[in-house]
Design a protein around this motif. Structure first.
Motif, mmCIF file in Angstrom:
data_model
loop_
_atom_site.group_PDB
_atom_site.id
_atom_site.type_symbol
_atom_site.label_atom_id
_atom_site.label_comp_id
_atom_site.label_asym_id
_atom_site.label_seq_id
_atom_site.Cartn_x
_atom_site.Cartn_y
_atom_site.Cartn_z
ATOM 1 N N VAL A 125 6.214 -7.449 -13.338
ATOM 2 C CA VAL A 125 7.388 -6.596 -13.181
ATOM 3 C C VAL A 125 7.312 -5.521 -14.249
ATOM 4 C CG1 VAL A 125 9.899 -6.473 -13.273
ATOM 5 C CG2 VAL A 125 8.780 -8.481 -12.293
ATOM 6 N N THR A 126 7.582 -4.312 -13.875
ATOM 7 C CA THR A 126 7.573 -3.220 -14.847
ATOM 8 C C THR A 126 8.988 -2.698 -15.017
ATOM 9 O OG1 THR A 126 5.353 -2.605 -14.148
ATOM 10 C CG2 THR A 126 6.584 -0.991 -15.443
ATOM 11 N N LEU A 127 9.450 -2.709 -16.253
ATOM 12 C CA LEU A 127 10.757 -2.146 -16.576
ATOM 13 C C LEU A 127 10.545 -0.904 -17.422
ATOM 14 C CD1 LEU A 127 12.707 -5.376 -17.576
ATOM 15 C CD2 LEU A 127 12.540 -4.329 -15.324
ATOM 16 N N THR A 128 11.329 0.105 -17.198
ATOM 17 C CA THR A 128 11.177 1.348 -17.966
ATOM 18 C C THR A 128 12.272 1.449 -19.020
ATOM 19 O OG1 THR A 128 12.501 2.582 -16.348
ATOM 20 C CG2 THR A 128 10.115 2.534 -16.016
ATOM 21 N N PHE A 129 11.877 1.878 -20.221
ATOM 22 C CA PHE A 129 12.813 2.082 -21.322
ATOM 23 C C PHE A 129 12.562 3.460 -21.930
ATOM 24 C CE2 PHE A 129 12.140 -2.501 -21.036
ATOM 25 C CZ PHE A 129 13.443 -2.971 -20.988
ATOM 26 N N ASN A 130 13.586 4.017 -22.505
ATOM 27 C CA ASN A 130 13.488 5.352 -23.089
ATOM 28 C C ASN A 130 13.972 5.289 -24.533
ATOM 29 O OD1 ASN A 130 13.765 8.061 -23.830
ATOM 30 N ND2 ASN A 130 14.287 8.691 -21.744
ATOM 31 N N LEU A 180 -2.732 0.933 -4.406
ATOM 32 C CA LEU A 180 -2.080 -0.384 -4.455
ATOM 33 C C LEU A 180 -0.876 -0.218 -5.371
ATOM 34 C CD1 LEU A 180 -2.380 -3.409 -3.587
ATOM 35 C CD2 LEU A 180 -3.508 -3.786 -5.790
ATOM 36 N N ALA A 181 0.316 -0.590 -4.897
ATOM 37 C CA ALA A 181 1.540 -0.296 -5.652
ATOM 38 C C ALA A 181 2.471 -1.503 -5.709
ATOM 39 C CB ALA A 181 2.261 0.884 -5.005
ATOM 40 N N THR A 182 3.422 -1.417 -6.634
ATOM 41 C CA THR A 182 4.467 -2.436 -6.756
ATOM 42 C C THR A 182 5.794 -1.730 -6.993
ATOM 43 O OG1 THR A 182 5.142 -4.467 -7.870
ATOM 44 C CG2 THR A 182 4.256 -2.731 -9.264
ATOM 45 N N THR A 183 6.876 -2.498 -6.948
ATOM 46 C CA THR A 183 8.216 -1.933 -7.130
ATOM 47 C C THR A 183 8.682 -2.198 -8.559
ATOM 48 O OG1 THR A 183 8.771 -2.312 -4.820
ATOM 49 C CG2 THR A 183 10.608 -1.993 -6.341
ATOM 50 N N ILE A 184 9.242 -1.191 -9.180
ATOM 51 C CA ILE A 184 9.874 -1.383 -10.491
ATOM 52 C C ILE A 184 11.358 -1.143 -10.356
ATOM 53 C CG2 ILE A 184 7.798 -0.753 -11.764
ATOM 54 C CD1 ILE A 184 9.082 1.965 -12.309
ATOM 55 N N ARG A 185 12.109 -1.815 -11.260
ATOM 56 C CA ARG A 185 13.566 -1.736 -11.152
ATOM 57 C C ARG A 185 14.140 -1.230 -12.471
ATOM 58 N NH1 ARG A 185 17.072 -3.863 -7.621
ATOM 59 N NH2 ARG A 185 15.388 -5.014 -6.593
ATOM 60 N N SER A 213 12.074 1.859 -7.838
ATOM 61 C CA SER A 213 11.099 2.898 -7.507
ATOM 62 C C SER A 213 9.737 2.252 -7.365
ATOM 63 C CB SER A 213 11.082 3.984 -8.594
ATOM 64 O OG SER A 213 10.780 3.401 -9.849
ATOM 65 N N THR A 214 8.779 3.030 -6.866
ATOM 66 C CA THR A 214 7.434 2.512 -6.628
ATOM 67 C C THR A 214 6.497 2.975 -7.737
ATOM 68 O OG1 THR A 214 7.757 2.489 -4.241
ATOM 69 C CG2 THR A 214 5.496 2.484 -5.019
ATOM 70 N N ILE A 246 0.858 -1.184 0.000
ATOM 71 C CA ILE A 246 0.000 0.000 0.000
ATOM 72 C C ILE A 246 0.893 1.232 0.000
ATOM 73 C CG2 ILE A 246 -1.766 1.294 1.242
ATOM 74 C CD1 ILE A 246 -2.792 -1.309 0.096
ATOM 75 N N ASN A 247 0.670 2.112 -0.936
ATOM 76 C CA ASN A 247 1.462 3.342 -1.047
ATOM 77 C C ASN A 247 0.548 4.544 -0.757
ATOM 78 O OD1 ASN A 247 3.667 5.042 -1.620
ATOM 79 N ND2 ASN A 247 2.961 5.318 -3.746
ATOM 80 N N SER A 248 1.075 5.483 -0.010
ATOM 81 C CA SER A 248 0.288 6.693 0.288
ATOM 82 C C SER A 248 1.146 7.936 0.095
ATOM 83 C CB SER A 248 -0.229 6.655 1.734
ATOM 84 O OG SER A 248 0.855 6.696 2.653
ATOM 85 N N TYR A 249 0.520 9.006 -0.372
ATOM 86 C CA TYR A 249 1.246 10.280 -0.477
ATOM 87 C C TYR A 249 0.229 11.426 -0.503
ATOM 88 C CZ TYR A 249 0.016 11.011 -5.401
ATOM 89 O OH TYR A 249 -0.670 11.246 -6.572
ATOM 90 N N LYS A 250 0.722 12.624 -0.262
ATOM 91 C CA LYS A 250 -0.145 13.798 -0.231
ATOM 92 C C LYS A 250 -0.097 14.527 -1.566
ATOM 93 C CE LYS A 250 0.001 14.626 4.746
ATOM 94 N NZ LYS A 250 0.271 15.594 5.836
ATOM 95 N N ASP A 251 -1.282 14.862 -2.061
ATOM 96 C CA ASP A 251 -1.337 15.599 -3.323
ATOM 97 C C ASP A 251 -1.063 17.084 -3.065
ATOM 98 O OD1 ASP A 251 -3.648 16.635 -2.260
ATOM 99 O OD2 ASP A 251 -5.001 15.443 -3.517
#
Length: 620
Positions: free
Chosen positions: A75-80, A20-25, A31-32, A6-11
């Motif tokens: 799993v989420t991987l980021t590409f540019n 609901l969150a997961t970790t990406i590498r 990062s989340t 569970i991820n929480s943050y203030k807008d």
């Protein structure tokens, strides 16, 4: 793959939001990533009233997500698209060796090697070095140095030993050759049946890239008329076509000298004394036949029909008095088979009726399956003195000649000879004299004479086909002969065992084409012997893989050629990106089936290193 949370943050308005969150590498960075909005805190408190009620809701959402399996393994991987990949960030690994690894563990060879290592003080792992030699030879065979360099880049498991350790390990390996062979004789993979009652022996040789003759390296009769020094290799297979033992000897020596010592080693080390030794005519010496007539041993060996004397041909091949045994009572002699075949071929040439042509083809097919045999008890060859009960009296080898005839075999002989005759006709038109030739050389059919127009011998040379030789060979088409000490065994069984002799030639071809049997990049005799041992062991484990595939429930894996199976095994590759591994193969039906068969699962979309290590350690 990565756990949910569970991820929480203030807008920007200071409102707390839950996701609901997961970790990406991304490489070594993580990062989340939010994957589902669960709502604002203020709105959720109106619904659930208390902080405790809110916490229960969030816990339930997390548990439901975990239990649903919807997000499992994602799993989420980021590409540019604007970035170039960094040097070394993408790698390709060969992992086809996982199948050899399975059987290496199944035969518990590592335990044997660990026991050997206990006798020495070196720090490297003999188990790891032998597994490296086997697996690397299976997926990418070449010189030891090149295999080592390739392994450092493309092998999934790191090589934590030096190249010098590999050479030292080879020295230890060959010192304990018999100990290892004994172990493999007793430890067989599950689902594999080895037939030790029938053994096959033959030899081959390979050239050395040197002009120096020393030790095992000596000039001899090469398979391709090589001028370089040779090293010879003798191999014993069991009745299942699996390697059992081998011997390395000088390239100038005869393989006949090596068989009896090798058989004595099998009897001594394996405690195996009941077998039939099957060889070709080059290994049919009196000594070998006498040795294999003693105790519980027997033999079957080729008697070359085309090298028989006129007396033997008349007595055994063209004998008109003794009846043939036949598997088809309609045809009881070679003459009747030839007569019917020629009639059918003549009719086939002139026939225009499609239905009749089909019948003719069926009758020719039936003829090709007819098999004739007959036996003769023979007492022709004198026993060497060491095998006589009384050295001062003549004693003879008591054996049977088993003669067979097959139209199928005859047509093969005819086809091979016609091809050589075509080449001989081409040679007649060319300049040059006739030299020594082997049986497969077209020059045997070229006859040279010196005549004048009046028929007087002169200096003019005339070349023509040797029609008398062609006619003699044609009369022997389809006949095959073996000598054997098996007096009570059925003819069909003896012939069947003899026909399986192709397995040993096929094994030599396998070693040379796919497993880096040659050239040999060593100069010391023990290293040459160790090289052959590594090829021998890889051949054994490869044959295990093939046998298991052939007997499996997966039809797509049955009867694969060596080329197809090696392509399948060597096609298993993994691509690494951002600390994860992805399949770099199609995952077609065969690739799926062989993974199921060997309890391997490396075709998931994405995997981490711990998962793949676990796959390598799984049991067969």
């Amino acid at each position: 793959m990565n756990g949910l949370k569970i991820n929480s943050y203030k807008d920007k308005n200071g409102e707390t939001r839950y996701y609901l969150a997961t970790t990406i590498r991304d490489g070594n960075k993580s990062s989340t990533k939010n994957i589902k909005s669960l709502g604002k805190k203020s709105e959720l408190l109106k619904k659930y009233l208390t902080e405790e009620g809110l916490k229960e809701y969030l816990d339930k959402e997390l548990n439901d997500a975990l239990n649903s399996g919807e997000y499992d393994g994602k799993v989420t991987l980021t590409f540019n698209s604007n970035k170039h990949i960094k040097e070394g960030s993408v790698k390709l690994y060969d992992v086809g060796d996982i199948f050899v690894n399975r059987l290496f563990n199944e035969t518990k060879l590592g335990e044997c090697l660990d026991k050997i290592q206990e006798k020495y003080k070196f720090e490297y792992s003999l188990r790891d070095i032998v597994l490296f030699l086997l697996s690397q030879r299976l997926v990418d065979p070449c010189s030891k140095r090149k295999m080592y360099l390739i392994a450092q880049k493309k092998r999934f498991h790191e090589t934590d030993f030096s190249l010098e350790d590999v050479y030292r390990g080879m020295d230890v390996l060959i010192l304990h050759k018999n100990e290892i062979l004994k172990w493999l004789y007793k430890h067989i993979p599950h689902g594999v049946d080895r037939n030790y009652t029938v053994l096959y022996f033959d030899g081959t040789n390979t050239y050395m890239e040197t002009e120096i003759e020393e030790g095992l390296k000596a000039r001899g009769k090469g398979k391709r008329n090589e001028v370089e020094p040779l090293v010879s290799f003798g191999l014993i297979l069991d009745g299942s076509g699996l390697p059992l033992s081998f011997v390395t000897f000088k390239g100038s020596d005869s393989e006949c000298k090596e068989l009896i010592p090798l058989e004595k080693m099998i009897e001594s080390d394996f405690r195996h004394t009941n077998f039939v030794m099957i060889t070709d005519s080059a290994l049919s010496s009196k000594e070998i036949r006498c040795f294999n007539s003693l105790g519980k041993r027997d033999y079957i060996t080729v008697v070359p029909v085309r090298k028989m004397s006129e007396l033997k041909l008349k007595s055994y091949i063209f004998d008109k008095t003794k009846e043939w045994n036949t598997n088809n009572p309609k045809y009881k002699t070679p003459e009747s088979i030839w007569k019917k075949y020629n009639e059918l071929i003549e009719e086939q040439k002139n026939c225009k009726d499609v239905n009749r042509l089909k019948v003719i083809e069926e009758e020719i097919s039936e003829l090709s399956k007819v098999f004739l045999t007959r036996r003769y008890p023979v007492l022709l060859d004198k026993k060497p003195k060491e095998y006589r009960t009384n050295p001062n009296k003549n004693e003879f080898i008591d054996e049977d000649y088993l003669i067979s005839f097959s139209l199928n075999y005859a047509l093969r002989d005819r086809k091979q000879r016609n091809r050589l005759i075509e080449k001989a006709n081409e040679l007649i038109e060319k300049e040059g004299s006739k030299k020594k030739y082997k049986s497969g050389d077209p020059r045997q059919y070229v006859k040279e004479t010196y005549i004048t127009d009046e028929g007087v011998v002169a200096k003019e040379k005339v070349k023509a086909l040797d029609e008398s030789l062609i006619a003699k060979q044609a009369s022997l088409d389809g006949y095959y002969a073996v000598s054997t000490s098996l007096k009570k065994e059925k003819d069909e069984t003896v012939i069947h065992w003899m026909k399986q002799r192709w397995m040993i030639e096929d094994t030599f071809l396998l070693m040379k084409q796919f497993l880096g049997f040659r050239p040999i990049n060593h100069s010391k005799d023990n290293r040459i012997d160790a090289h052959f041992f590594s090829v021998f062991l890889t051949t054994l484990y490869y044959r295990y893989i093939k046998l298991i595939c052939d007997k499996s429930e997966y039809k797509d894996l049955h009867d694969l050629s060596d080329e197809e199976l090696f392509e399948l095994l060597r096609g298993f590759k993994l691509e690494s990106r951002q600390s994860f591994y992805m399949p770099a193969f199609e995952n077609n039906k065969k690739e799926q089936d062989i993974q199921k068969l060997f309890n391997v699962d490396i075709s998931r979309e994405i995997m981490n290193r711990a998962y793949i290590n676990k796959e390598f350690k799984k049991k067969f």
